[in-house]
Design an enzyme around this catalytic site. Structure first.
Site, mmCIF file in Angstrom:
data_model
loop_
_atom_site.group_PDB
_atom_site.id
_atom_site.type_symbol
_atom_site.label_atom_id
_atom_site.label_comp_id
_atom_site.label_asym_id
_atom_site.label_seq_id
_atom_site.Cartn_x
_atom_site.Cartn_y
_atom_site.Cartn_z
ATOM 1 N N PHE A 15 15.490 34.273 -49.989
ATOM 2 C CA PHE A 15 16.797 33.602 -50.032
ATOM 3 C C PHE A 15 16.642 32.091 -50.099
ATOM 4 O O PHE A 15 17.324 31.420 -50.837
ATOM 5 C CB PHE A 15 17.630 33.994 -48.806
ATOM 6 C CG PHE A 15 18.202 35.378 -48.908
ATOM 7 C CD1 PHE A 15 19.374 35.597 -49.624
ATOM 8 C CD2 PHE A 15 17.570 36.455 -48.324
ATOM 9 C CE1 PHE A 15 19.917 36.869 -49.740
ATOM 10 C CE2 PHE A 15 18.099 37.728 -48.427
ATOM 11 C CZ PHE A 15 19.270 37.943 -49.143
ATOM 12 N N ARG A 16 15.696 31.596 -49.303
ATOM 13 C CA ARG A 16 15.537 30.141 -49.227
ATOM 14 C C ARG A 16 14.183 29.725 -49.791
ATOM 15 O O ARG A 16 13.383 30.554 -50.169
ATOM 16 C CB ARG A 16 15.670 29.682 -47.768
ATOM 17 C CG ARG A 16 17.010 30.067 -47.195
ATOM 18 C CD ARG A 16 17.304 29.458 -45.841
ATOM 19 N NE ARG A 16 18.534 30.057 -45.329
ATOM 20 C CZ ARG A 16 19.745 29.704 -45.739
ATOM 21 N NH1 ARG A 16 19.894 28.722 -46.613
ATOM 22 N NH2 ARG A 16 20.819 30.318 -45.266
ATOM 23 N N ASP A 47 15.673 45.169 -47.467
ATOM 24 C CA ASP A 47 15.286 45.799 -48.735
ATOM 25 C C ASP A 47 14.878 47.265 -48.615
ATOM 26 O O ASP A 47 14.638 47.928 -49.626
ATOM 27 C CB ASP A 47 14.152 44.996 -49.385
ATOM 28 C CG ASP A 47 12.987 44.757 -48.427
ATOM 29 O OD1 ASP A 47 12.551 45.709 -47.752
ATOM 30 O OD2 ASP A 47 12.505 43.601 -48.356
ATOM 31 N N VAL A 101 -0.211 39.006 -45.320
ATOM 32 C CA VAL A 101 -0.064 40.307 -44.648
ATOM 33 C C VAL A 101 -0.726 41.435 -45.435
ATOM 34 O O VAL A 101 -1.180 42.415 -44.840
ATOM 35 C CB VAL A 101 1.425 40.661 -44.405
ATOM 36 C CG1 VAL A 101 2.063 39.659 -43.463
ATOM 37 C CG2 VAL A 101 2.194 40.733 -45.708
ATOM 38 N N HIS A 151 19.258 43.274 -39.715
ATOM 39 C CA HIS A 151 20.309 42.696 -40.562
ATOM 40 C C HIS A 151 20.892 43.720 -41.525
ATOM 41 O O HIS A 151 21.554 43.354 -42.487
ATOM 42 C CB HIS A 151 19.762 41.487 -41.331
ATOM 43 C CG HIS A 151 19.317 40.376 -40.421
ATOM 44 N ND1 HIS A 151 18.261 39.545 -40.705
ATOM 45 C CD2 HIS A 151 19.775 39.978 -39.206
ATOM 46 C CE1 HIS A 151 18.092 38.680 -39.707
ATOM 47 N NE2 HIS A 151 18.999 38.931 -38.785
ATOM 48 N N CYS A 185 36.077 54.040 -41.608
ATOM 49 C CA CYS A 185 35.556 55.227 -40.913
ATOM 50 C C CYS A 185 34.065 55.102 -40.577
ATOM 51 O O CYS A 185 33.521 55.921 -39.849
ATOM 52 C CB CYS A 185 35.808 56.489 -41.744
ATOM 53 S SG CYS A 185 34.787 56.631 -43.227
ATOM 54 N N ALA A 196 10.550 38.196 -44.119
ATOM 55 C CA ALA A 196 10.477 38.108 -45.583
ATOM 56 C C ALA A 196 9.047 38.070 -46.108
ATOM 57 O O ALA A 196 8.779 38.511 -47.226
ATOM 58 C CB ALA A 196 11.229 36.874 -46.063
HETATM 59 ZN ZN LIG Z 1 35.948 55.632 -44.864
#
Ligand SMILES: [Zn+2]
Length: 275
Positions: free
Chosen positions: A51-52, A121, A257, A141, A152, A40
């Protein structure tokens, strides 16, 4: 090869931070297999809600309403609530930041072999598309901007399906009659075995494993860097806060970052020019 007694390991001081990035740049060359794991912390500078934590999404929504169990037993109710959650998460248009872009540049220039991400995201994909970078991106995730048919398996762009749901098609269904699910791993749902398997084998093959913008506490992110360390990989951590893996890492940078990754990218570009 952990050497945390080394004063240059990068805990805190500006010199230490720079030394940590220099050390990584010196080890990253095109022959090395370099794998980055992101969390994140790389999307927060783009404004993607977390989220947290303070004012996180789960302060405003009941996470118990978004479980796999509820999706199975009450897909219409799940979707009705998920429309609101989706607006809160992705209602604004988010763009990749300098951190995503630096990783895409490293990939395009042959320094990075795979990105594993905990984020849903899709911003790594956006940054890669903008630079024609084809480095594999494994979304551990899933991707919240897509939906997947539970019968399908067809994956589709999420926006039109969320619009149909908002217009009253609850739950939205595929041409085959199956129910669409956001293409993310829900609470109570297993991560894809194939994705985990691939993440583990990339980790085992890595000469250099970078943990970026992740607190490295949620599985499988928690164990991957340790697995890489076991096979002798150099471990680099770039995260604002300290992580449980810092102690086995070879280089640690506790800076944002969006600052550290462009610096790492330009160190490598400089080395390239000198060759
Ligand atoms: Zn389907």
């Amino acid at each position: 090869m952990a050497d945390t007694d080394d004063p240059d390991s990068g805990f805190g001081s500006e010199d230490g931070e720079h030394a940590a990035l220099e050390r990584l740049a010196a080890e990253i060359d095109r022959d090395a297999t370099v794998v980055a794991l992101t969390g994140a912390g790389i999307s927060a500078p783009s404004g993607v809600p977390t989220f947290r934590g303070d004012d996180g999404v789960w302060d405003h929504f009941d996470e118990g309403q978004f479980t796999y169990g509820r999706f199975r037993s009450d897909p219409a109710g799940f979707w009705e609530d998920r429309i609101e959650l989706q607006r809160a998460l992705f209602g604004d248009d988010y763009e990749p930041n300098a951190g995503h872009e630096a990783l895409a540049e490293l990939g395009r220039d042959g320094y990075l072999d795979a990105v594993l991400t905990q984020n849903t995201d899709g911003l790594h994909g956006d940054a890669a598309d903008a630079l024609d970078d084809e480095t594999p991106i494994l979304e551990l995730h899933g991707n919240a901007r897509r939906v997947r048919c539970t019968d399908c398996g067809t994956r589709r762009e999420g926006d039109p399906i969320f619009e149909r749901a908002a217009d009253g098609e609850l739950p939205p269904t595929c041409d085959c009659g199956g129910i669409y699910k956001p293409d993310v791993v829900l609470f109570g749902e297993q991560l894809s075995g194939a994705v985990i398997q691939r993440a583990r084998s990339l980790t085992a093959e890595s000469d250099i494993f970078l943990g970026i913008g992740s607190s490295l506490v949620v599985e499988p992110a928690a164990s991957l860097p340790r697995e890489a360390a076991t096979t002798g990989a150099t471990i680099g951590i770039v995260n604002l806060e300290s992580t449980p893996v810092d102690g086995v890492a070879d280089a640690v940078s506790h800076v944002d970052v969006t600052d550290a990754l462009p610096r790492l990218q330009s160190l490598l570009a400089d080395r390239d020019r000198l060759e």
